[in-house]
Design an enzyme around this catalytic site. Structure first.
Site, PDB file in Angstrom:
ATOM      1  N   GLN A 103       0.816  -1.215   0.000  1.00  0.00           N
ATOM      2  CA  GLN A 103       0.000   0.000   0.000  1.00  0.00           C
ATOM      3  C   GLN A 103       0.847   1.260   0.000  1.00  0.00           C
ATOM      4  OE1 GLN A 103      -3.087   0.398   2.944  1.00  0.00           O
ATOM      5  NE2 GLN A 103      -4.014  -1.574   2.440  1.00  0.00           N
ATOM      6  N   SER A 292     -11.384  -1.388   0.123  1.00  0.00           N
ATOM      7  CA  SER A 292     -10.855  -0.600  -0.994  1.00  0.00           C
ATOM      8  C   SER A 292     -11.227   0.872  -0.887  1.00  0.00           C
ATOM      9  CB  SER A 292     -11.372  -1.147  -2.328  1.00  0.00           C
ATOM     10  OG  SER A 292     -10.753  -2.366  -2.661  1.00  0.00           O
ATOM     11  N   HIS A 317     -11.054   5.050   8.372  1.00  0.00           N
ATOM     12  CA  HIS A 317      -9.853   4.973   7.542  1.00  0.00           C
ATOM     13  C   HIS A 317      -9.966   5.894   6.327  1.00  0.00           C
ATOM     14  CE1 HIS A 317      -8.702   1.423   9.882  1.00  0.00           C
ATOM     15  NE2 HIS A 317      -7.503   1.558   9.349  1.00  0.00           N
TER      16      HIS A 317
END
Length: 350
Positions: A103, A292, A317
């Site tokens: 990531q 996602s 998040h």
């Protein structure tokens, strides 16, 4: 180079995500950052092994100078250089997530001067992070809508507590990301999945996970195909079990979920837990799932032109990712709340 920007790592999600996104955007925008109060709200504040390895990886990718990068550090200063590409190794000596290493590094590698090869080690299937299978089967197709992709080779599985997994990721750079429009969830056309056991665990446990997930989802979709298997001992010598589920819609949306087996639950409960998570995304009429949702924020911020993506509830998040993206990429995100409880995230990228 711009003046250094301060980012409080204790805000919002308050964990490793602020660190990862800030480092990626620091590299791409050539903006030095000072990140303080790193993981301040966690039981063990500061950089743990996987976070430190992520810092070191993007440092190497961008020829950066870093101050304060050591285990337990709650503050680092990061001064990025040019992202040239090449071959890089990053091995976490724990079961820390390989997916989280990817990531932080992937946005940088996508915009490198030349091809990039990442050899990453650690946990391939870890709690509190997407399994690597999710990254290839769900996130990669979404990334390809932005015009970028990566090649992925699994060398060895790594599970808690030993880790020792290894993957190789190859990235060909691009010059510009495309904006995306994902606002029509459509209807589910198929659900696929992979239910696995490894080490000394018996094969029938993977069957139980798959059967449980299929039963739970059968009222939502008739076209369900979940493969059950036992990992090759050479690739996965240690004990683990888990399941990955992927739903496809007739509007080319992809939703995913995953779950790892626990001693505190039956295999049937593990399968149901993964199915329940996927069903939540389906019922929310989301175009991307919660895993996602926050990952695409960086790519929306960097894309050329306006992007819009329909999601369910805005996760913490995602709010964190938006905060960092607006701070470093100088873009503005807007959240459109819909009457059915869903939301559309809008952004005109930089």
């Amino acid at each position: 180079m711009s003046q250094i920007v301060d980012i409080d790592g204790s805000l919002l999600e308050g964990g490793g995500q602020i660190l990862r996104i800030a480092l990626s955007l620091s590299c791409l925008k050539r903006i030095p950052v000072r990140i303080f109060n790193i993981r301040a709200g966690r039981s063990k504040p500061g950089l743990m092994a996987q976070h430190l390895k992520g810092v070191e990886l993007v440092r190497d990718l961008s020829n950066a100078k870093v101050v304060g990068a050591h285990l337990g550090s709650t503050e680092i200063s990061f001064y990025p250089g040019k992202i040239n590409g090449g071959s890089f190794n990053a091995f976490i000596r724990t079961a820390g997530s390989i997916s989280l290493l990817l990531q932080v590094a992937l946005p940088c590698a996508i915009f490198a001067k030349s091809d990039t090869m990442l050899r990453l080690g650690g946990g391939t299937n870890a709690e509190m992070a997407p399994q690597v299978d999710y990254m290839t089967e769900v996130f990669r197709p979404i990334l390809e809508k932005f015009g970028a992709t990566f090649e992925f080779d699994l060398i060895r599985r790594g599970y808690f507590p030993k880790g020792n997994g290894e993957v190789v990721v190859n990235v060909k750079p691009i010059t510009q990301l495309k904006s995306i429009q994902l606002t029509d969830p459509g209807n589910i056309t198929s659900i696929t999945g992979w239910s696995f056991v490894a080490g000394t665990l018996p094969h029938f446990l993977s069957n139980k996970m798959a059967e449980s997930a299929q039963k739970y989802l059968s009222k939502t979709c008739r076209n369900i195909n979940i493969e059950s298997y036992k990992e090759d001992h050479k690739v996965a010598p240690d004990n683990c079990s888990g399941i990955i589920l992927v739903a496809h819609t007739n509007t080319d949306c992809i939703l995913g979920s995953d779950a790892l087996g626990k001693r505190s639950e039956t295999s049937e409960e593990t399968g149901e837990r993964a199915a329940e998570s996927l069903l939540k995304s389906i019922e929310n009429k989301a175009c991307v799932d919660d895993h996602s949702q926050d990952q695409i924020i960086v790519y929306m911020a960097l894309a050329s032109g306006p992007s819009s993506v329909r999601v369910g509830e805005i996760t913490l998040h995602t709010k964190t990712a938006i905060f960092v993206a607006e701070t470093l990429a100088k873009v503005k995100f807007n959240i459109e709340s819909l009457q059915d409880g869903a939301n559309i995230i809008h952004c005109t990228g930089s």
